[in-house]
Design a protein around this motif. Structure first.
Motif, PDB file in Angstrom:
ATOM      1  N   MET A   1       0.842  -1.188   0.000  1.00 26.78           N
ATOM      2  CA  MET A   1       0.000   0.000   0.000  1.00 26.78           C
ATOM      3  C   MET A   1       0.881   1.242   0.000  1.00 26.78           C
ATOM      4  O   MET A   1       1.955   1.256   0.561  1.00 26.78           O
ATOM      5  CB  MET A   1      -0.897   0.028   1.237  1.00 26.78           C
ATOM      6  N   ILE A   2       0.374   2.258  -0.599  1.00 26.14           N
ATOM      7  CA  ILE A   2       1.068   3.537  -0.642  1.00 26.14           C
ATOM      8  C   ILE A   2       0.673   4.335   0.587  1.00 26.14           C
ATOM      9  O   ILE A   2      -0.506   4.429   0.918  1.00 26.14           O
ATOM     10  CB  ILE A   2       0.700   4.307  -1.927  1.00 26.14           C
ATOM     11  N   ARG A  67       3.581   3.665 -12.901  1.00 23.03           N
ATOM     12  CA  ARG A  67       3.813   2.232 -13.073  1.00 23.03           C
ATOM     13  C   ARG A  67       3.602   1.562 -11.714  1.00 23.03           C
ATOM     14  O   ARG A  67       3.978   2.102 -10.686  1.00 23.03           O
ATOM     15  CB  ARG A  67       5.240   1.974 -13.559  1.00 23.03           C
ATOM     16  N   GLY A  68       3.024   0.391 -11.732  1.00 27.95           N
ATOM     17  CA  GLY A  68       2.802  -0.301 -10.477  1.00 27.95           C
ATOM     18  C   GLY A  68       2.635  -1.795 -10.672  1.00 27.95           C
ATOM     19  O   GLY A  68       2.313  -2.268 -11.750  1.00 27.95           O
ATOM     20  N   SER A  69       2.884  -2.515  -9.609  1.00 24.74           N
ATOM     21  CA  SER A  69       2.653  -3.955  -9.570  1.00 24.74           C
ATOM     22  C   SER A  69       2.172  -4.264  -8.163  1.00 24.74           C
ATOM     23  O   SER A  69       1.874  -3.358  -7.398  1.00 24.74           O
ATOM     24  CB  SER A  69       3.937  -4.718  -9.903  1.00 24.74           C
ATOM     25  N   GLY A  70       2.161  -5.515  -7.796  1.00 26.27           N
ATOM     26  CA  GLY A  70       1.713  -5.880  -6.464  1.00 26.27           C
ATOM     27  C   GLY A  70       2.587  -5.355  -5.347  1.00 26.27           C
ATOM     28  O   GLY A  70       2.123  -5.118  -4.245  1.00 26.27           O
ATOM     29  N   SER A  71       3.861  -5.163  -5.625  1.00 26.56           N
ATOM     30  CA  SER A  71       4.764  -4.784  -4.535  1.00 26.56           C
ATOM     31  C   SER A  71       5.382  -3.394  -4.671  1.00 26.56           C
ATOM     32  O   SER A  71       5.958  -2.900  -3.718  1.00 26.56           O
ATOM     33  CB  SER A  71       5.890  -5.811  -4.428  1.00 26.56           C
ATOM     34  N   LYS A 109       6.376  -2.034  -1.264  1.00 28.78           N
ATOM     35  CA  LYS A 109       5.718  -2.782  -0.186  1.00 28.78           C
ATOM     36  C   LYS A 109       5.827  -4.262  -0.503  1.00 28.78           C
ATOM     37  O   LYS A 109       4.896  -4.880  -0.984  1.00 28.78           O
ATOM     38  CB  LYS A 109       4.246  -2.378  -0.043  1.00 28.78           C
ATOM     39  N   GLY A 110       6.994  -4.827  -0.264  1.00 31.15           N
ATOM     40  CA  GLY A 110       7.220  -6.229  -0.586  1.00 31.15           C
ATOM     41  C   GLY A 110       7.127  -7.158   0.595  1.00 31.15           C
ATOM     42  O   GLY A 110       7.464  -8.330   0.494  1.00 31.15           O
ATOM     43  N   GLY A 111       6.695  -6.640   1.759  1.00 32.14           N
ATOM     44  CA  GLY A 111       6.605  -7.486   2.937  1.00 32.14           C
ATOM     45  C   GLY A 111       7.960  -7.810   3.517  1.00 32.14           C
ATOM     46  O   GLY A 111       8.135  -8.825   4.157  1.00 32.14           O
ATOM     47  N   THR A 112       8.934  -6.931   3.281  1.00 35.50           N
ATOM     48  CA  THR A 112      10.286  -7.156   3.804  1.00 35.50           C
ATOM     49  C   THR A 112      10.748  -5.915   4.549  1.00 35.50           C
ATOM     50  O   THR A 112      10.032  -4.917   4.646  1.00 35.50           O
ATOM     51  CB  THR A 112      11.287  -7.423   2.655  1.00 35.50           C
TER      52      THR A 112
END
Length: 171
Positions: A1-2, A67-71, A109-112
């Motif tokens: 999320m942004i 540009r965007g993707s899931g992460s 936002k890659g969960g890392t």
């Protein structure tokens, strides 16, 4: 999320670019012959593009991209000055060279532990070909933009940028 702060920054950047593009388009509607064109850069980055000549050989192009993707996601606002040189033997074909700058707003936002938002400034060179069709209101450009990023996630040289642009010529 942004994050909400980055969403606000992205919205302000897109609003600013949109207002400038609309003002430029409205101003060019009352100009003479081919002076300006609006369309898309179909490459890296994929972007909305507006190009206008400020002198016979000199043009300014502004373009905005998302540009965007899931992460990750990013939004950018960019401007280039291009100096055109006609190619003898082919009407309406020119090559151009120039440079400019841009700003990119990144969100990862890659969960890392790398989850973060960041901003970078880019310095770009550009070299390309530009063609205006004589019978229809269409302009095509093909270019390469070597880019150096200051800050942000990329940081450093990004040499693979460029695109085919297709623009509607405004009368």
């Amino acid at each position: 999320m942004i994050s909400s702060q980055n969403q606000k920054i992205m919205k302000k950047a897109l609003l600013t670019v949109s207002v400038i593009a609309v003002m430029a388009v409205l101003g060019s509607l009352y100009g003479q012959s081919y002076k300006s064109a609006i369309g898309a850069r179909l490459g890296v980055p994929f972007a909305a593009s507006y190009k206008t000549f400020i002198t016979e050989p000199g043009a300014i192009e502004i373009f905005a991209a998302f540009r965007g993707s899931g992460s990750y996601s990013w939004v950018s606002a960019n401007g280039l000055y291009q100096h055109h040189f006609p190619i003898s033997g082919v009407d309406n074909l020119a090559w151009y060279v120039g440079g400019g700058a841009g700003v990119q707003f990144w969100n990862w936002k890659g969960g890392t532990a790398l989850d973060d938002s960041n901003t970078s400034i880019s310095i770009m060179g550009v070299i390309g070909l530009d063609y205006k069709f004589a019978e229809i209101p269409l302009n095509l450009s093909l270019d390469w933009m070597p880019t150096y990023f200051l800050g942000g996630y990329i940081g450093g040289f990004g040499g693979g940028y460029g695109s085919l642009s297709a623009r509607y010529v405004l009368k």
